[in-house]
Structure formats: C-alpha cells, structure tokens
Design an enzyme around this catalytic site. Sequence first.
Site, short mmCIF file in Angstrom:
data_model
loop_
_atom_site.label_atom_id
_atom_site.label_comp_id
_atom_site.label_asym_id
_atom_site.label_seq_id
_atom_site.Cartn_x
_atom_site.Cartn_y
_atom_site.Cartn_z
N LEU A 1 0.88 -1.17 0.00
CA LEU A 1 0.00 0.00 0.00
C LEU A 1 0.91 1.21 0.00
O LEU A 1 1.89 1.25 0.74
CB LEU A 1 -0.86 0.04 1.27
CG LEU A 1 -2.22 -0.61 1.26
CD1 LEU A 1 -2.90 -0.43 2.63
CD2 LEU A 1 -3.12 -0.09 0.17
N ASP A 2 0.59 2.20 -0.79
CA ASP A 2 1.38 3.44 -0.81
C ASP A 2 1.37 4.07 0.58
O ASP A 2 0.46 3.85 1.37
CB ASP A 2 0.79 4.43 -1.81
CG ASP A 2 0.88 3.93 -3.23
OD1 ASP A 2 1.84 3.22 -3.56
OD2 ASP A 2 -0.03 4.26 -4.02
N HIS A 3 2.37 4.91 0.85
CA HIS A 3 2.46 5.55 2.17
C HIS A 3 1.24 6.41 2.46
O HIS A 3 0.86 6.57 3.61
CB HIS A 3 3.76 6.35 2.29
CG HIS A 3 3.72 7.68 1.62
ND1 HIS A 3 3.87 7.82 0.26
CD2 HIS A 3 3.50 8.92 2.11
CE1 HIS A 3 3.76 9.10 -0.05
NE2 HIS A 3 3.54 9.79 1.05
N SER B 1 -1.84 5.74 1.57
CA SER B 1 -3.04 4.91 1.66
C SER B 1 -3.05 4.23 3.02
O SER B 1 -2.02 4.09 3.67
CB SER B 1 -3.04 3.86 0.55
OG SER B 1 -3.05 4.49 -0.72
N ARG C 1 -0.60 2.61 -8.02
CA ARG C 1 -1.55 3.69 -7.72
C ARG C 1 -2.81 3.60 -8.58
O ARG C 1 -3.41 4.59 -8.97
CB ARG C 1 -0.88 5.06 -7.85
CG ARG C 1 0.29 5.21 -6.86
CD ARG C 1 0.97 6.55 -6.90
NE ARG C 1 0.20 7.63 -6.35
CZ ARG C 1 0.06 7.91 -5.05
NH1 ARG C 1 0.64 7.15 -4.14
NH2 ARG C 1 -0.65 8.95 -4.66
#
Length: 180
Positions: free
Chosen positions: A41-43, A45, A140
């Site tokens: 998961l992106d930072h 999110s 993303r």
Amino acid sequence: MSRLIQFNKPHGVICQFSRDGDRPTLADFVDVPGVYPAGRLDHDSEGLVLLTADGRLQARIADPKFKMAKTYLVQVEGTITEDALAALRNGVQLQDGMTRPAEASAIADPDLWPRDPPVRFRKTVTDGWISLTIREGRNRQVRRMTAAVGFPTLRLVRWAVGPWSLDALPLGQWREVDAG
C-alpha cells in the site's frame, strides 16, 4: 498451516520493514520475524496489509495472475455520478492500458478512524465515498482510475483482500488469522 498476519496500516507508514529515512515502517508496528508484505500500500493509503512468510501464499495474494479481489473504500472529490461508476465497472483507459472491469458503488460515509493528518476540507467542494473492488494491482491504480472518471481520490482505505477484511481491527494493530 501458513502464518498470515493482518495489519491495519496507518497513513504515512511505508509498506516495508527496512528503514526509509525518518518515515515509520512496518517494523515500527509488527514485531514478528520472517514475515513480509503480500502486496503493498502506498504511504498515503491506509488499511489492510497482509504479511506472511509463505512464498506461495504471498504470490497467491499479490500476483495479479491470480486475480484476487481487493476492496477499497475511497473518498472522492465531488459527488460521484452513475456515469462515473459505470465507467469504473466497464474498465478505465489509463496510460498503461485498459483496466479490468471493477465492482463500483456509491456508499454512505463509512465509520472509520480519523486520519492523521486529516483530509483537506473545503466548504465549496463536496465529497463522497465509493466502494471499489479490483482484481489487478497496478501502481496507484485506484487513484488513477477515480481521477480518470473525474473524481480524484482524497482518502484511500483498503478494506479487504480476498476473504480477509479489516472488520474491527484497530488502526496500527495486527492479528494473526487463518490463511485458509
């Protein structure tokens, strides 16, 4: 039986165990040796991250060829339209190609933990929430999909991966579950 850990990742946490500057990582929350994230998961999110030491299980969860469903609760800028939801359901053209069809529906504001930092609030711009389920994992992707249909993402929470969901798992906490 394979060990599987569910972690409710806060906003701003890097989805890796190795240090990356001053930002918090999984190591700051999950003190279990030998496990690794099955997907990322992106930072910016939040939500469900699955961790395991089982390479086969990790591949089954993370590899797009297995088409494991991932459900996100997405706060978008504006009031989502049926046309935009239909576009998400049919697949959206992105720079790296057409996405697979998604499950998409407008939902009421979910009962979630407060985000730190809070999502920006503007009196003149409405926002709304959608539930979006995809079966691929491009970089993303959810953010790019909502932007492509005219509703930029403000907040992104992964709620479920396959049969596993956050349920009542508090933010920043983890639990071990049956890998099925």
